[in-house]
Design a protein around this motif. Structure first.
Motif, PDB file in Angstrom:
ATOM      1  N   GLN A 119      46.184  32.229  39.161  1.00 54.84           N
ATOM      2  CA  GLN A 119      44.966  33.035  38.986  1.00 54.84           C
ATOM      3  C   GLN A 119      44.549  33.157  37.523  1.00 54.84           C
ATOM      4  N   VAL A 120      45.488  32.968  36.603  1.00 54.37           N
ATOM      5  CA  VAL A 120      45.191  33.079  35.169  1.00 54.37           C
ATOM      6  C   VAL A 120      45.698  31.792  34.502  1.00 54.37           C
ATOM      7  N   PRO A 121      44.862  30.752  34.410  1.00 56.31           N
ATOM      8  CA  PRO A 121      45.316  29.452  33.901  1.00 56.31           C
ATOM      9  C   PRO A 121      45.933  29.503  32.514  1.00 56.31           C
ATOM     10  N   GLN A 122      45.511  30.465  31.696  1.00 61.20           N
ATOM     11  CA  GLN A 122      46.043  30.570  30.335  1.00 61.20           C
ATOM     12  C   GLN A 122      47.552  30.823  30.333  1.00 61.20           C
TER      13      GLN A 122
ATOM     14  N   GLU B  46      43.691  39.293  26.949  1.00 58.37           N
ATOM     15  CA  GLU B  46      42.244  39.350  27.186  1.00 58.37           C
ATOM     16  C   GLU B  46      41.871  38.577  28.451  1.00 58.37           C
ATOM     17  N   ALA B  47      42.511  37.436  28.664  1.00 55.50           N
ATOM     18  CA  ALA B  47      42.235  36.634  29.856  1.00 55.50           C
ATOM     19  C   ALA B  47      42.662  37.367  31.120  1.00 55.50           C
ATOM     20  N   ILE B  48      43.776  38.058  31.061  1.00 54.36           N
ATOM     21  CA  ILE B  48      44.262  38.824  32.217  1.00 54.36           C
ATOM     22  C   ILE B  48      43.300  39.974  32.517  1.00 54.36           C
ATOM     23  N   GLU B  49      42.896  40.691  31.484  1.00 54.94           N
ATOM     24  CA  GLU B  49      42.014  41.841  31.695  1.00 54.94           C
ATOM     25  C   GLU B  49      40.657  41.409  32.235  1.00 54.94           C
TER      26      GLU B  49
ATOM     27  N   VAL C 115      42.779  43.048  35.846  1.00 56.27           N
ATOM     28  CA  VAL C 115      44.109  43.635  35.700  1.00 56.27           C
ATOM     29  C   VAL C 115      44.322  43.992  34.237  1.00 56.27           C
ATOM     30  N   VAL C 116      44.900  45.167  33.986  1.00 59.89           N
ATOM     31  CA  VAL C 116      45.100  45.631  32.614  1.00 59.89           C
ATOM     32  C   VAL C 116      46.555  45.387  32.204  1.00 59.89           C
TER      33      VAL C 116
END
Length: 335
Positions: free
Chosen positions: A101-104, A134-137, A141-142
């Motif tokens: 879900q978060v490629p980074q 930052e990518a996750i937020e 999601v925090v």
């Protein structure tokens, strides 16, 4: 007189009821998902977070830890999506499991990017770590703090591995990430994706020859008992953990509770990182005592693996983000 006394008594009862209602309204319980139980450092970190929050909120906030991916029916790759949608309030999750879900987050799975703990800290504690948060937020999601699952090391039942040639044809169980497939294919191995529940029987029967996991998991799960006689310390990738909260839950919290959750997450994460690293020599000694041959690579031997997996960077850097990969490289070089 009797009427006044009754009225006063009623007022006291009503006041007590209001106080109890207010206290109940303030008390909150939140679910926290994690993959491993508190037999492992990962689960211990989640429990530590819960204990710190309960203590410092005077019991007003309870974090209920659900280990073994209970909240996603054992499918750990669904954890991030479940948290984002609100099915899970909070989690202490793996960069590997959240990377679909978060490629980074695939940055940490790039082979041989981080040679040591200092390199990991340089990435998580610097600009690259900020970019990842930052990518996750941005995905609902925090993120609050970093923990650590550790460097993933290679074990197998066939031979001591100290060169890419040794991996030729070996069937290696890997986690469900295409990047892992690409890495082991580049090394000449035969990667096989399967859950850990399926992996242990497969290792026992010889359906697969080897696997890769952090030292703590190898030790606590007694992977040596399923025929894994050779353990190569190659530090090919590291899997940081992330303390995080669903964004909608976060927005309902008063500022003081946000600060409490963040501060305790940072403290629990640092506690777990220090504990995990301090225990590694002891764990390796115990593994050796159980008859496992531990192979430690020289710089030249490790470099051969680095060169053999350069093609993985060509494939994955555009997906992760060229700027992020370069910032991480610079952080490692300047550590």
């Amino acid at each position: 007189m009797l009427t006044r006394r009754f009225t006063s008594f009623s007022a006291i009862v009503a006041g007590a009821a209001l106080l109890c209602t207010a206290m109940t309204a303030q008390a909150r319980e939140y679910s926290v998902s994690t993959v491993l139980s508190d037999a492992f450092p990962w689960g211990q970190a989640a429990q530590k977070w819960a204990e710190l929050v309960e203590e410092r909120s005077d019991g007003r906030i309870t974090l209920r830890v659900y280990p073994n991916s209970q909240l996603v029916a054992g499918d750990q790759t669904r954890e991030f999506s479940a948290m984002r949608s609100g099915l899970i309030d909070m989690a202490l999750g793996s960069t590997i499991n959240w990377s679909p879900q978060v490629p980074q987050l695939n940055l940490f799975s790039l082979p041989f990017l981080m040679p040591d703990d200092a390199a990991v800290d340089a990435i998580t504690g610097g600009k690259a770590g900020e970019m990842i948060f930052e990518a996750i937020e941005a995905r609902g999601v925090v993120p609050l703090a970093w923990g650590e699952n550790g460097f993933r090391e290679l074990s197998n039942s066939k031979l001591p591995v100290d060169s890419p040639e040794d991996l030729a044809g070996l069937k290696i169980r890997v986690v469900g990430s295409p990047l892992f497939n690409d890495t082991f294919t580049a090394l000449g191995a035969n990667p096989t994706q399967m859950s850990w529940a399926d992996a242990k029987p497969a290792l026992t029967t010889g359906a697969v020859d080897g696997q890769e996991n952090p030292i703590a998991i190898f030790d606590v799960a007694r992977i040596d008992q399923v025929g894994q006689k050779y353990l190569t310390l190659w530090h090919y990738m590291n899997d940081p953990l992330i303390f995080a909260v669903n964004q909608q839950v976060w927005q309902t919290l008063p500022q003081e509770d946000r600060e409490l959750l963040r501060e305790t997450a940072i403290e629990a994460g640092q506690w777990e990182i220090e504990m995990s690293r301090a225990q590694e020599d002891e764990r390796l000694a115990a593994i050796r005592e159980r008859g496992v041959e531990v192979i430690e690579l020289t710089d030249e031997q490790r470099q051969a693996f680095v060169e053999a997996t350069q093609s993985v960077y060509d494939t994955w850097t555009p997906q992760i983000g060229e700027e992020l990969v370069e910032v991480a490289r610079q952080a490692v070089e300047n550590r």
